[in-house]
Design an enzyme around this catalytic site. Structure first.
Site, short mmCIF file in Angstrom:
data_model
loop_
_atom_site.label_atom_id
_atom_site.label_comp_id
_atom_site.label_asym_id
_atom_site.label_seq_id
_atom_site.Cartn_x
_atom_site.Cartn_y
_atom_site.Cartn_z
N GLU A 127 -42.07 -11.85 -0.44
CA GLU A 127 -41.66 -10.90 -1.48
C GLU A 127 -42.84 -10.49 -2.36
O GLU A 127 -42.74 -10.43 -3.59
CB GLU A 127 -40.51 -11.47 -2.31
CG GLU A 127 -39.28 -11.80 -1.47
CD GLU A 127 -38.03 -12.10 -2.32
OE1 GLU A 127 -38.18 -12.32 -3.54
OE2 GLU A 127 -36.93 -12.08 -1.75
N GLU B 191 -34.10 -14.51 4.95
CA GLU B 191 -33.36 -15.36 4.02
C GLU B 191 -31.99 -14.75 3.76
O GLU B 191 -31.88 -13.54 3.53
CB GLU B 191 -34.08 -15.50 2.67
CG GLU B 191 -35.34 -16.33 2.69
CD GLU B 191 -35.96 -16.44 1.29
OE1 GLU B 191 -35.29 -16.06 0.30
OE2 GLU B 191 -37.11 -16.90 1.18
#
Length: 518
Positions: free
Chosen positions: A125, A272
């Site tokens: 991220e 995820e």
């Protein structure tokens, strides 16, 4: 973005471009893997970690680094590992191809193929977590990919997990597009690289956060993959596609956003997804074991059933569940440490309902499960649930009556735990039978104590039918006439024999006395 005067025509052309992508992606079976972070106190040693992973039949693991101990322990286990490059290494890797080559030589070559390396996830991220190094992310990807190719390992894809926030206006999916501030300088070159190297777009997708931030706009059941009435299903007004779960809508939003940049053949890999099992009661009331079990069980079934998405029913992205262990050392809100399927010592946080998945993540490691009052549960909620279980729920509550073996300690938590377990066992441990409006939880720790034997204990549960029959007949007997714990079953015959022996002795003595008198 300029308005499209022919939205249906554009969408029709979009659909016509999909079959080739679907055929290419359909060549590989979708899988469900598990993320494994290590911010865990008293983490199991690598050998025990490997044993747990094998016992749970987990075939795909994602690490956030390339821990040599774990990679070595998994050698020969048939577990494919996606290794990670932490964000703090991006500066060095993005600045020097030689450093990237050294990284591959140190973290991939010594282990592959004994421990198959399935992918390299570079950073995590980065656009939101560490935007200052974003200019170095693509150079790092290219250098690592070139280093793998030089080692004849070009089949190992290199990508970077992105947050869903890079996609704007994702609902309905047909209107989604990438953040324009990232599109030209980062996302377009990234997608070109992924397309050229046959690597996936890695995305972290959390319907939990979409639900929490939706402020009631998203039904809870829609986030959990639960069936909805047609009137409650999310319908994309441009495509008229029905979305029965939030995850599919998020995936289709990614497809549309990529299509808007003229990329239609880059697959999606969900690096995820998950649901927290605990959180602040005030701020995160939906972070519960029950909902975490529901979401993760359903997403596993969804992937293994190859359900696809409404936009691309032929393509089912693979998924990594977040995560294997509760990372109790992670800072942040209460839920941040409570995403794991297991505690750090290897015992399950809750049970998954994944029957038919071939033993995958059948994490009831003891085959003995109980339903008890949840830690910190509200007293009023417990009392209401206790009253229901012993009343309409028809649980056997005879043992928590005054004078009985489970009456002490005389408090609502102890009595509710017994009643909850009685109902849970009576219902065959069915999904939802240990909920009680959120005040109950499943545990593998036997709550029996002293003479109080819980219904789920093997000491009492010889056979399911036998236990239920015994309890049902016992419930109708006045408490004064019931056999006490300690003289049940195996003590009855010795007791009777002792009585017979005493009576026989007394009778023989009486005979002798009479003979002497005569």
């Amino acid at each position: 973005m300029g308005a499209n005067p022919f939205p249906f025509l554009a969408l029709l052309l979009f659909f016509r471009s999909l079959p080739a992508v679907a055929a290419a992606a359909g060549a590989e079976q979708p899988f469900v893997g598990v993320n494994m972070g290590t911010d865990v106190s008293n983490l199991l040693p690598p050998a025990d970690l490997a044993a747990l992973i094998e016992a749970q039949q987990i075939k795909h693991v994602r690490l956030y680094d390339a821990d040599p101990g774990i990679l070595s322990a998994l050698a020969g286990a048939g577990v494919s590992v996606a290794v990670g490059v932490p964000n703090n290494q991006l500066l060095a890797l993005g600045s020097s191809p030689a450093t990237a080559a050294a990284w591959v030589a140190r973290h991939v070559l010594p282990f592959h193929p004994d421990t198959p390396i399935s992918a390299v996830a570079v950073g995590d991220e980065v656009p939101t977590a560490l935007p200052s190094v974003l200019p170095l992310l693509l150079p790092a990807l290219r250098s690592l990919s070139a280093a793998l190719a030089a080692a004849n390992l070009s089949s190992i894809p290199v990508s970077t997990p992105l947050p869903f926030s890079v996609i704007l206006d994702p609902f309905p999916p047909s209107q989604a597009y990438f953040n324009q501030s990232l599109a030209n300088g980062f996302l377009t070159p990234l997608l070109r690289f992924l397309n050229d190297t046959a690597a996936p777009l890695m995305l972290n997708l959390y319907p939990y956060y979409a639900f929490m931030q939706g402020r009631g706009a998203i039904p809870l059941d829609n986030a959990l993959f639960k069936p909805l009435r047609p009137a409650l299903e999310e319908v994309d007004p441009n495509t008229l596609l029905h979305y029965t779960n939030v995850l599919d809508a998020m995936i289709d939003a990614a497809y549309v956003a990529m299509r808007n940049l003229n990329f239609t053949s880059v697959p999606v890999l969900i690096t995820e997804t998950g649901w927290p099992a605990n959180g602040s009661r005030r701020d995160e009331p939906y972070a519960t074991r029950e909902l975490a079990s529901t979401y993760n069980s359903n997403v596993i079934r969804h992937v293994l059933d190859r359900a696809g998405t409404p936009l691309r029913p032929e393509v089912t992205p693979s998924v990594y569940i977040y995560e294997l262990f509760d990372e109790d050392l992670r800072p942040g809100p209460a839920s941040e440490a409570s995403w794991g399927l297991f505690y750090g010592n290897g015992t399950p946080v809750y049970l998954l309902h994944v029957a038919g998945a071939g033993g995958f993540l059948a994490n009831d490691t003891t085959d003995r499960t109980y339903c008890v009052a949840a830690e910190g549960a509200d007293r009023r909620g417990l009392q209401a649930a206790l009253d229901w279980a012993c009343g309409p729920g028809r649980a056997n509550c005879s043992e928590i009556q005054p004078g009985e073996s489970c009456y002490a300690p005389n408090n609502v938590t102890s009595h509710a735990s017994y009643a909850f377990d009685s109902y849970f066992q009576k219902e065959g441990k069915a999904a939802g039978s240990c909920y009680f409006q959120g005040v109950a939880m499943v545990t593998t720790t036997d709550p029996s104590h002293g003479d109080c034997i819980f219904p789920g204990s093997k000491q009492m549960n010889v056979t399911g039918a036998g236990m239920n029959t015994t309890q049902t007949s016992k419930a109708g007997i006045p408490s004064a006439l019931r056999l006490r714990t300690g003289i049940e079953h195996d003590h009855i015959i010795p007791m009777i024999l002792s009585i017979i022996l005493v009576v026989s002795t007394l009778s023989w003595n009486h005979v002798l006395i009479l003979a002497a008198m005569n």
